[in-house]
Design a protein around this motif. Structure first.
Motif, PDB file in Angstrom:
ATOM      1  N   GLY A 137      -2.473   3.247   5.907  1.00  0.00           N
ATOM      2  CA  GLY A 137      -1.192   3.451   5.220  1.00  0.00           C
ATOM      3  C   GLY A 137      -0.912   4.936   5.043  1.00  0.00           C
ATOM      4  O   GLY A 137       0.183   5.428   5.344  1.00  0.00           O
ATOM      5  N   ALA A 138      -1.914   5.656   4.586  1.00  0.00           N
ATOM      6  CA  ALA A 138      -1.756   7.102   4.359  1.00  0.00           C
ATOM      7  C   ALA A 138      -1.529   7.832   5.684  1.00  0.00           C
ATOM      8  O   ALA A 138      -0.634   8.683   5.781  1.00  0.00           O
ATOM      9  N   LEU A 198       0.424   4.425  -2.495  1.00  0.00           N
ATOM     10  CA  LEU A 198       0.195   5.801  -2.045  1.00  0.00           C
ATOM     11  C   LEU A 198       1.250   6.748  -2.624  1.00  0.00           C
ATOM     12  O   LEU A 198       0.945   7.892  -2.964  1.00  0.00           O
ATOM     13  N   ASN A 210      -5.839  15.250  -2.199  1.00  0.00           N
ATOM     14  CA  ASN A 210      -5.297  14.945  -3.528  1.00  0.00           C
ATOM     15  C   ASN A 210      -5.607  13.520  -3.983  1.00  0.00           C
ATOM     16  O   ASN A 210      -5.361  13.162  -5.133  1.00  0.00           O
ATOM     17  N   VAL A 211      -6.161  12.716  -3.086  1.00  0.00           N
ATOM     18  CA  VAL A 211      -6.619  11.376  -3.463  1.00  0.00           C
ATOM     19  C   VAL A 211      -8.005  11.183  -2.852  1.00  0.00           C
ATOM     20  O   VAL A 211      -8.174  11.337  -1.644  1.00  0.00           O
ATOM     21  N   ASN A 212      -8.990  10.885  -3.710  1.00  0.00           N
ATOM     22  CA  ASN A 212     -10.376  10.719  -3.262  1.00  0.00           C
ATOM     23  C   ASN A 212     -10.922   9.436  -3.868  1.00  0.00           C
ATOM     24  O   ASN A 212     -11.080   9.358  -5.081  1.00  0.00           O
ATOM     25  N   LEU A 213     -11.178   8.459  -3.032  1.00  0.00           N
ATOM     26  CA  LEU A 213     -11.642   7.168  -3.543  1.00  0.00           C
ATOM     27  C   LEU A 213     -13.077   6.885  -3.119  1.00  0.00           C
ATOM     28  O   LEU A 213     -13.522   7.333  -2.063  1.00  0.00           O
ATOM     29  N   ILE A 254      -6.996  -0.342   5.052  1.00  0.00           N
ATOM     30  CA  ILE A 254      -5.576  -0.558   4.747  1.00  0.00           C
ATOM     31  C   ILE A 254      -5.009   0.689   4.056  1.00  0.00           C
ATOM     32  O   ILE A 254      -3.928   1.165   4.373  1.00  0.00           O
ATOM     33  N   ILE A 255      -5.785   1.239   3.131  1.00  0.00           N
ATOM     34  CA  ILE A 255      -5.344   2.465   2.452  1.00  0.00           C
ATOM     35  C   ILE A 255      -5.324   3.638   3.436  1.00  0.00           C
ATOM     36  O   ILE A 255      -4.343   4.392   3.502  1.00  0.00           O
ATOM     37  N   MET A 265     -12.139  -3.599   4.530  1.00  0.00           N
ATOM     38  CA  MET A 265     -10.726  -3.833   4.868  1.00  0.00           C
ATOM     39  C   MET A 265      -9.796  -3.038   3.958  1.00  0.00           C
ATOM     40  O   MET A 265      -8.853  -2.396   4.421  1.00  0.00           O
ATOM     41  N   ALA A 266     -10.064  -3.100   2.662  1.00  0.00           N
ATOM     42  CA  ALA A 266      -9.237  -2.351   1.705  1.00  0.00           C
ATOM     43  C   ALA A 266      -9.256  -0.863   2.053  1.00  0.00           C
ATOM     44  O   ALA A 266      -8.212  -0.186   2.018  1.00  0.00           O
ATOM     45  N   LYS A 325      -6.286  12.761   2.270  1.00  0.00           N
ATOM     46  CA  LYS A 325      -6.951  11.724   1.469  1.00  0.00           C
ATOM     47  C   LYS A 325      -8.376  11.569   1.994  1.00  0.00           C
ATOM     48  O   LYS A 325      -8.606  11.679   3.200  1.00  0.00           O
ATOM     49  N   MET A 369       1.856   7.504   6.974  1.00  0.00           N
ATOM     50  CA  MET A 369       2.827   8.305   6.225  1.00  0.00           C
ATOM     51  C   MET A 369       2.638   9.804   6.483  1.00  0.00           C
ATOM     52  O   MET A 369       3.224  10.637   5.803  1.00  0.00           O
ATOM     53  N   ASP A 377      -0.313  11.588   6.344  1.00  0.00           N
ATOM     54  CA  ASP A 377      -1.436  12.272   5.691  1.00  0.00           C
ATOM     55  C   ASP A 377      -2.625  12.398   6.645  1.00  0.00           C
ATOM     56  O   ASP A 377      -2.853  11.541   7.489  1.00  0.00           O
ATOM     57  N   VAL A 402       0.809  -1.208   0.000  1.00  0.00           N
ATOM     58  CA  VAL A 402       0.000   0.000   0.000  1.00  0.00           C
ATOM     59  C   VAL A 402       0.856   1.278   0.000  1.00  0.00           C
ATOM     60  O   VAL A 402       0.471   2.280  -0.623  1.00  0.00           O
TER      61      VAL A 402
END
Lengths: 155, 155, 155
Positions: C24-25, B143, C150-153, C20-21, C16-17, C3, C28, C30, B139
């Protein structure tokens, strides 16, 4: 800032979510483009039968898939349409805008509707079978819009 | 500008949509990274049986899930694979590129394929069971790519 | 950079996905906002029965849908819950963090959880039936966050 939404799903709940986001953004002054592809095209079908020349396969596809927003099922617990009916009933009780009305609001707010021509070809949908006021385009057109947008969703 | 696509779904229609977008962007000169995770990994499996050491659970998973792009089902109206066959037939008639061919085009256009190592571990997929030319990462790597991209989709 | 993730799905694998994202962000550095809507709200339900005043429809909805992270099914091959049990067992063997634990980690990392008030209204979920520490807001709030990200899911 511009927003784009790829409406890939033809499920009532997901198409509704698409319009709620689109209308919210448009109401806040954003330009919004919705790109309808694959099952998402079902939301754009006119409810009435339009006479067209189709191959056997295209006829079957057209016959098997829901004709317009009022025929969409929900993605979970649909139970052959019962789930969709139940959800619509609850939404009515709660005075939540129906999908039909959300679509009309989107139009009024100037949301751009693009029907994916490649999917139309695969599904055998002719332009006259889809609601009025659409643009017809392909993936390059989508990418051009997405490049100018700051939020791009795939639903 | 860079684009990233998380290919979470292993449905034929959604994997196809992923490649159509990826190839469109790559053809327009964008860098594209596809991150295959969970069911999406099925699209990367080699069709042949590769001898590997697996636990009972891993064997069952491997046996129950589709082996490669030609075995994927569609997300709606699959009817035990019939829907997928029908869709492939129609696509052939309409001269739409097959998923196999879309994948090869993606390769030629330099689209980067990343297989999610955490999902591989859960599913019990070994690197030698997946097609060649993949990168293996997690992941954090996704990212990092997404931070440099202007369009990030989850499919 | 910020995010955002719309957690529309209530499937174990997709939730879960999402985490996890998100984790993770957040790890880091974010800022991360998760916006739970529709089926995604099921992941936020408390497992125990909370006495509330509900209409018949709301009771039925509440009774039919999974109560919290430990009751979610998987999006494919769930086989009435067997698939979910199998996946959880494998994850345990592989020492992959459980969804429950991923949620706790998200909290510790400061991920913001927003419950969509409009969906809560439709589903008939009361704030006291959902886990603590949530914010309650609608689509305008989501769009405000997405505009800064900057990331939109959409998952």
């Amino acid at each position: 800032m511009k927003k784009t939404i790829i409406v890939f799903s033809g499920d009532l709940d997901k198409v509704m979510a698409s319009f709620i986001i689109a209308n919210g953004a448009a109401a806040m002054g954003d330009e919004v483009t919705m790109f309808f592809t694959f099952w998402g095209l079902n939301a754009l079908r006119k409810p009435e039968r339009i006479p067209t020349k189709k191959s056997f396969m295209e006829k079957m596809f057209g016959w098997m898939m829901p004709k317009g927003v009022n025929k969409l099922g929900i993605s979970k617990m649909n139970f052959g349409g019962l789930g969709a009916v139940m959800m619509k009933k609850i939404m009515q009780q709660k005075q939540v805008e129906s999908l039909q009305s959300l679509m009309e609001t989107a139009r009024m707010l100037g949301v751009k509707f693009i029907a994916c021509t490649m999917s139309m070809d695969v599904m055998g949908f002719k332009p006259e079978e889809l609601i009025d006021g659409l643009e017809f385009a392909g993936v390059a057109s989508y990418l051009g819009e997405a490049d100018q947008a700051n939020v791009n969703l795939f639903i």
